[in-house]
Design a protein around this motif. Structure first.
Motif, PDB file in Angstrom:
ATOM      1  N   ILE A 126       2.651  -3.622  -7.138  1.00  0.00           N
ATOM      2  CA  ILE A 126       1.783  -4.643  -7.717  1.00  0.00           C
ATOM      3  C   ILE A 126       2.424  -5.999  -7.474  1.00  0.00           C
ATOM      4  O   ILE A 126       3.619  -6.175  -7.699  1.00  0.00           O
ATOM      5  N   LYS A 177      -8.348  -4.893  -3.215  1.00  0.00           N
ATOM      6  CA  LYS A 177      -7.101  -5.059  -3.951  1.00  0.00           C
ATOM      7  C   LYS A 177      -6.536  -6.433  -3.659  1.00  0.00           C
ATOM      8  O   LYS A 177      -6.653  -6.933  -2.541  1.00  0.00           O
ATOM      9  N   ASN A 191       0.804  -1.222   0.000  1.00  0.00           N
ATOM     10  CA  ASN A 191       0.000   0.000   0.000  1.00  0.00           C
ATOM     11  C   ASN A 191       0.831   1.264   0.000  1.00  0.00           C
ATOM     12  O   ASN A 191       0.576   2.202  -0.752  1.00  0.00           O
ATOM     13  N   SER A 192       1.844   1.308   0.860  1.00  0.00           N
ATOM     14  CA  SER A 192       2.615   2.542   1.022  1.00  0.00           C
ATOM     15  C   SER A 192       3.451   2.872  -0.203  1.00  0.00           C
ATOM     16  O   SER A 192       3.855   4.024  -0.390  1.00  0.00           O
ATOM     17  N   ASN A 193       3.712   1.884  -1.033  1.00  0.00           N
ATOM     18  CA  ASN A 193       4.546   2.114  -2.216  1.00  0.00           C
ATOM     19  C   ASN A 193       3.807   1.883  -3.533  1.00  0.00           C
ATOM     20  O   ASN A 193       4.412   1.973  -4.595  1.00  0.00           O
ATOM     21  N   SER A 194       2.498   1.592  -3.436  1.00  0.00           N
ATOM     22  CA  SER A 194       1.683   1.334  -4.635  1.00  0.00           C
ATOM     23  C   SER A 194       2.281   0.226  -5.502  1.00  0.00           C
ATOM     24  O   SER A 194       2.309   0.320  -6.731  1.00  0.00           O
TER      25      SER A 194
END
Length: 555
Positions: free
Chosen positions: A16, A62, A11-14
């Motif tokens: 995948i 997500k 989440n903190s770094n987006s």
């Protein structure tokens, strides 16, 4: 390094994560289906003050490997109580599980007064929505059954002499990964880690059958309880025709260096074995006795024709001591009086693997294969992946095949109970890799490697090894390459609430157009089933649930 959370990291770094379907050898890898965002599940409701465990419905916001970011129904765009959960965990259920199990559905305390009629809200939200198949947990359980068992005997590469194999015994199995102890190890600490589908392990008698060197054990007879692993359990290699044009001793090629997996090197075929196996040496680095030759199958994705690196803009490592740089294959072949192995003999198959640059995953540190680390795909060349260990310099990267059993989805360690190594911090990098950097290029015939030594913090061991002594920072592995039917998913017709949520009873309720999710079809006027456990949240009169299952939510 304590308390690493994949969810926070993603989440903190987006970031995948690579989808589960990229890993055919991992649990659910071949029957994951299209579990995706907006799929609904029933999960424990942690936003309540009740003394008993209650549940509520949540939707997937997500996906990151096995992990899903969930949001309780009713929170709309409010992410305040979003939470991560492993989809294959024991607390995730298809919608309808509570009704079938007699468990109460309780709206979260934060939003319990948001709607006057929660049943009408759920009918509106869930009609047409998708959920997990009814047998999802069964499929997870089945996919985590492994045929290899403790006390099985195998032939495995000798980590001190790559050119030969030794007999080893399966000590433990975690998620399909085997801790093998060499049979002649006196204190049972001389071990080797690999996956059960690894090309490094074989059935007893394999070495003799193909002409591979083998270290005979000092043990004259099997120990009590030990037995040979059935040959059919091992990974199958593609059959090849060696009668026509084939590899010959002295031919040149390019190969991933098993003692420095970040490099692809100039190499030579030193011996041609039976069944398509080849003994290969790295030019300029070979021991005089050939003890560091290593075995690759002719179809291995770890060997390449001459010119592969140049065509794909990969730095080719020339032979040690070779001074005519930049290295040119034409000149080198002429100088050595050798020929290149024919291009048509190499494996050209490139599966639609699904990996993309930047995807996160969990990867084995093949130079110390008991460790599994947070990693990233940084390059993709056909079926070849460049794996970077987060927090470490690029010199510690590894070239790995896309179908390697040493790669796992995000959440695999949590699912199987294996210890995940978090990204290295700056201080740990400096302290743990300082000495090894100085000898990074030094070859070792004892498989000790020549890169960083990832030291595990005290107590940080795979769960089943807590009572076993580890072997310190010895690095000792090298690279190698390496169906279930998807479960039926259902479409439910409009029916009473009790019947609407449980698994279907007949095959007629399955929709042939859906492959992997259940589509819920509900009608509000039919939601009031006497036996369906549901909590309205305000008073006894507002609940239509059975008295046996009704729990009043305290404000």
């Amino acid at each position: 390094m304590e308390g690493f959370s994949w969810g926070n990291y993603i989440n903190s770094n987006s970031f995948i994560a690579a989808p589960v379907t990229c890993f055919k050898h991992a649990p659910m890898g071949t029957c994951w289906g299209d579990i995706s965002e907006n799929v609904r599940v029933e999960v424990p409701n942690t936003d309540c003050s009740l003394p008993t465990k209650v549940f509520w419905i949540a939707g997937i916001v997500k996906l990151a490997g096995y992990n899903a970011l969930l949001r309780y129904e009713g929170f709309e765009n409010d992410s305040a109580l979003d939470f991560w959960c492993n989809v294959c965990g024991s607390d995730i259920h298809p919608v309808g599980w509570c009704a079938a199990s007699g468990k109460p559905l309780v709206p979260p305390r934060t939003i319990q007064h948001k709607y006057a009629n929660w049943k009408a809200f759920l009918v509106k939200r869930l009609t047409g929505a998708k959920t997990l198949p009814p047998d999802f947990s069964q499929k997870v359980s089945e996919s985590m059954q492994y045929p290899f068992k403790p006390c099985m005997r195998v032939e495995v590469v000798d980590k001190r002499h790559l050119c030969r194999t030794r007999v080893a015994v399966v000590e433990s199995v975690i998620g399909g990964r085997l801790r093998l102890v060499y049979e002649d190890s006196e204190d049972r600490t001389d071990d080797f880690w690999c996956h059960m589908h690894s090309p490094l392990i074989h059935h007893i008698g394999w070495s003799r059958s193909i002409g591979h060197r083998f270290k005979r054990s000092d043990i004259t007879k099997k120990q009590d309880g030990h037995f040979d692993t059935p040959p059919h359990l091992f990974a199958k290699v593609k059959e090849v025709d060696q009668s026509g044009e084939w590899f010959k001793e002295g031919m040149k090629l390019e190969a991933i260096d098993p003692l420095n997996l970040s490099t692809i090197c100039v190499a030579t075929i030193r011996k041609v074995l039976a069944d398509g196996f080849l003994m290969i040496g790295i030019d300029g680095s070979e021991a005089a006795d050939g003890s560091d030759w290593f075995c690759y199958h002719a179809t291995s994705p770890s060997i390449f024709p001459v010119g592969f690196c140049e065509i794909n803009m990969i730095e080719l490592t020339p032979p040690r001591g070779y001074t005519k740089l930049p290295f040119k294959w034409f000149d080198y072949l002429r100088e050595t009086g050798s020929v290149a192995a024919p291009v048509k003999l190499f494996n050209k198959d490139v599966p639609n693997h699904g990996f993309r640059v930047g995807m996160k995953l969990e990867a084995v540190d093949l130079m110390e294969p008991r460790l599994i680390c947070v990693a990233t795909v940084t390059r993709i060349i056909h079926r070849l992946l460049r794996i970077h260990f987060d927090g470490w310099e690029e010199e510690y990267d590894q070239w790995v095949d896309c179908e390697s059993p040493d790669l796992y989805p995000v959440g695999w360690c949590q699912l199987t109970g294996y210890q995940l190594q978090p990204p290295a911090s700056q201080s740990s990098r400096e302290s743990q890799s300082g000495s090894s950097k100085q000898k990074k290029k030094a070859k070792s015939q004892q498989y000790k490697g020549h890169k960083k030594k990832r030291k595990m913090p005290v107590g940080k061991k795979p769960v089943s090894l807590s009572s076993l002594p580890m072997t310190g920072g010895v690095r000792r592995s090298f690279s190698g390459d390496e169906e279930l039917t998807p479960p039926p998913y259902r479409t439910l017709p409009a029916q009473t609430a009790l019947e609407a949520f449980p698994p279907p009873s007949t095959s007629r309720e399955f929709s042939p157009s859906l492959k992997t999710v259940t589509t819920l079809q509900l009608k509000e006027e039919l939601i009031d089933g006497e036996d369906y456990s549901f909590l309205q949240g305000a008073s006894d009169q507002e609940s239509n649930g059975s008295a046996n299952f009704y729990i009043k939510q305290e404000p």
